[in-house]
Write a protein that holds these residues in place. Sequence first.
Motif, PDB file in Angstrom:
ATOM      1  N   PRO A 225       7.709  10.987  -2.370  1.00  0.00           N
ATOM      2  CA  PRO A 225       7.229  10.258  -3.659  1.00  0.00           C
ATOM      3  C   PRO A 225       8.309   9.164  -4.217  1.00  0.00           C
ATOM      4  O   PRO A 225       9.575   9.038  -3.749  1.00  0.00           O
ATOM      5  CB  PRO A 225       6.927  11.313  -4.541  1.00  0.00           C
ATOM      6  CG  PRO A 225       8.038  12.415  -4.342  1.00  0.00           C
ATOM      7  CD  PRO A 225       7.936  12.254  -2.635  1.00  0.00           C
ATOM      8  N   LEU A 226       7.752   8.362  -4.920  1.00  0.00           N
ATOM      9  CA  LEU A 226       8.744   7.365  -5.768  1.00  0.00           C
ATOM     10  C   LEU A 226       8.363   7.563  -7.189  1.00  0.00           C
ATOM     11  O   LEU A 226       7.216   7.906  -7.684  1.00  0.00           O
ATOM     12  CB  LEU A 226       8.138   5.891  -5.430  1.00  0.00           C
ATOM     13  CG  LEU A 226       8.463   5.286  -4.124  1.00  0.00           C
ATOM     14  CD1 LEU A 226       7.640   3.849  -3.927  1.00  0.00           C
ATOM     15  CD2 LEU A 226       9.839   5.010  -4.206  1.00  0.00           C
ATOM     16  N   THR A 227       9.626   7.380  -7.844  1.00  0.00           N
ATOM     17  CA  THR A 227       9.471   7.703  -9.272  1.00  0.00           C
ATOM     18  C   THR A 227       9.116   6.363 -10.101  1.00  0.00           C
ATOM     19  O   THR A 227       8.932   5.452  -9.371  1.00  0.00           O
ATOM     20  CB  THR A 227      10.839   7.995  -9.929  1.00  0.00           C
ATOM     21  OG1 THR A 227      11.920   6.753  -9.740  1.00  0.00           O
ATOM     22  CG2 THR A 227      11.720   9.325  -9.019  1.00  0.00           C
TER      23      THR A 227
ATOM     24  N   GLU B 148       0.776  -1.182   0.063  1.00  0.00           N
ATOM     25  CA  GLU B 148       0.008  -0.101  -0.003  1.00  0.00           C
ATOM     26  C   GLU B 148       0.794   1.491  -0.110  1.00  0.00           C
ATOM     27  O   GLU B 148       0.423   2.224  -0.927  1.00  0.00           O
ATOM     28  CB  GLU B 148      -0.831  -0.036   1.000  1.00  0.00           C
ATOM     29  CG  GLU B 148      -2.030  -0.895   0.928  1.00  0.00           C
ATOM     30  CD  GLU B 148      -2.885  -0.792  -0.244  1.00  0.00           C
ATOM     31  OE1 GLU B 148      -3.151   0.430  -0.468  1.00  0.00           O
ATOM     32  OE2 GLU B 148      -3.485  -1.694  -0.802  1.00  0.00           O
ATOM     33  N   PRO B 149       1.857   1.513   0.927  1.00  0.00           N
ATOM     34  CA  PRO B 149       2.782   2.647   0.751  1.00  0.00           C
ATOM     35  C   PRO B 149       3.264   2.920  -0.648  1.00  0.00           C
ATOM     36  O   PRO B 149       3.828   3.769  -0.784  1.00  0.00           O
ATOM     37  CB  PRO B 149       3.686   2.501   2.052  1.00  0.00           C
ATOM     38  CG  PRO B 149       3.610   1.015   2.135  1.00  0.00           C
ATOM     39  CD  PRO B 149       2.521   0.503   1.835  1.00  0.00           C
ATOM     40  N   VAL B 150       3.698   1.801  -1.167  1.00  0.00           N
ATOM     41  CA  VAL B 150       4.212   1.900  -2.655  1.00  0.00           C
ATOM     42  C   VAL B 150       3.391   2.541  -3.589  1.00  0.00           C
ATOM     43  O   VAL B 150       3.664   3.450  -4.315  1.00  0.00           O
ATOM     44  CB  VAL B 150       4.785   0.619  -3.207  1.00  0.00           C
ATOM     45  CG1 VAL B 150       4.962   0.699  -4.682  1.00  0.00           C
ATOM     46  CG2 VAL B 150       5.857  -0.112  -2.348  1.00  0.00           C
ATOM     47  N   GLY B 151       1.946   2.129  -3.462  1.00  0.00           N
ATOM     48  CA  GLY B 151       0.887   2.873  -4.203  1.00  0.00           C
ATOM     49  C   GLY B 151       0.766   4.159  -3.810  1.00  0.00           C
ATOM     50  O   GLY B 151       0.735   5.310  -4.710  1.00  0.00           O
ATOM     51  N   VAL B 152       0.986   4.568  -2.684  1.00  0.00           N
ATOM     52  CA  VAL B 152       0.544   5.997  -2.151  1.00  0.00           C
ATOM     53  C   VAL B 152       1.786   6.864  -2.633  1.00  0.00           C
ATOM     54  O   VAL B 152       1.653   7.846  -3.356  1.00  0.00           O
ATOM     55  CB  VAL B 152       0.659   6.108  -0.569  1.00  0.00           C
ATOM     56  CG1 VAL B 152       0.976   7.545  -0.116  1.00  0.00           C
ATOM     57  CG2 VAL B 152      -0.562   5.391  -0.270  1.00  0.00           C
ATOM     58  N   ARG B 153       3.133   6.205  -2.564  1.00  0.00           N
ATOM     59  CA  ARG B 153       4.274   7.120  -3.267  1.00  0.00           C
ATOM     60  C   ARG B 153       4.351   7.185  -4.667  1.00  0.00           C
ATOM     61  O   ARG B 153       4.694   8.109  -5.267  1.00  0.00           O
ATOM     62  CB  ARG B 153       5.438   6.664  -2.447  1.00  0.00           C
ATOM     63  CG  ARG B 153       5.373   6.655  -0.976  1.00  0.00           C
ATOM     64  CD  ARG B 153       6.595   6.082  -0.452  1.00  0.00           C
ATOM     65  NE  ARG B 153       7.820   6.492  -0.725  1.00  0.00           N
ATOM     66  CZ  ARG B 153       9.025   5.859  -0.496  1.00  0.00           C
ATOM     67  NH1 ARG B 153       9.163   4.705   0.047  1.00  0.00           N
ATOM     68  NH2 ARG B 153      10.088   6.531  -1.147  1.00  0.00           N
ATOM     69  N   ALA B 154       3.763   6.117  -5.348  1.00  0.00           N
ATOM     70  CA  ALA B 154       3.562   6.016  -6.818  1.00  0.00           C
ATOM     71  C   ALA B 154       2.586   7.060  -7.284  1.00  0.00           C
ATOM     72  O   ALA B 154       3.183   7.822  -8.296  1.00  0.00           O
ATOM     73  CB  ALA B 154       3.476   4.646  -7.209  1.00  0.00           C
TER      74      ALA B 154
END
Length: 256
Positions: free
Chosen positions: A241-243, A155-161
């Motif tokens: 954020p994640l790129t 879930e945090p990967v989705g948030v940051r994506a």
Amino acid sequence: MEDMHTTPATTPTTAATNSRRSFLGYAGLFGAGLALVSCAPSMGMSGSMGNTMGAGAAQDLEILNYALTLEYLEAEFYTAFSTGALAAKLTDPRTKEYAKELASHEQAHVEALAATIRKLGGTPVSKPTFDFSPLIGNGSGQNDMTFLQLAATIEPVGVRAYLGQVARLSNPELITAAAAIHAVEANHVSGVQELRVSLGYNKNPTRQTSIAPQTDANPTSTNVADFNADYSPTPTAFWTPLTMAQVLAIVGPVIK
């Protein structure tokens, strides 16, 4: 994450129309800043559409299809635990309900993104083949604890994506829609962690971090073995954020 990556991957039975190579292409297209004519083929846009659509609108479609691919992944993962092959692995009533709700939310995101892409004159990217065995092995060892640990990682990967792309959208209406999905993904993070705390699974429920599931010790690692699913249900005042390239490195191993 412990015990999440020890079983060899199984071979998927079907080939994906949209392969991991295509997903890698999305990150490459953005990173290189290629022109619209170069972007069009990878997203199912015709050459004529590429010639008539503005660069901002084309980039919006690229971002929406990138988001759609991530939502496909999340929807399939949660569906496996709600109504699919792994549903019987969950025994806690609240965990079962979370799996059901998360699957429903992610599928709604899939449908909304696909509809928006069509409305804008694009073609929704086809659903890839996913192989979750690098995370769950053959599924035999899954239970409430491992499911929620994975959810707290995904879930945090989705948030940051979403956070990494929302400012790149040119259409204000799309920015609002993306922000709405981003907020739901953040709700998922908090909800999953609250449940993990109540069930005694979260061993560090006060940990503050803006880079979950990454850690302070390995803040740029994209290897699941370096991730830590234990953090506060309210983990940060400002997410980092994640790129696209970073997200690809994280999720790429399960996209075939």
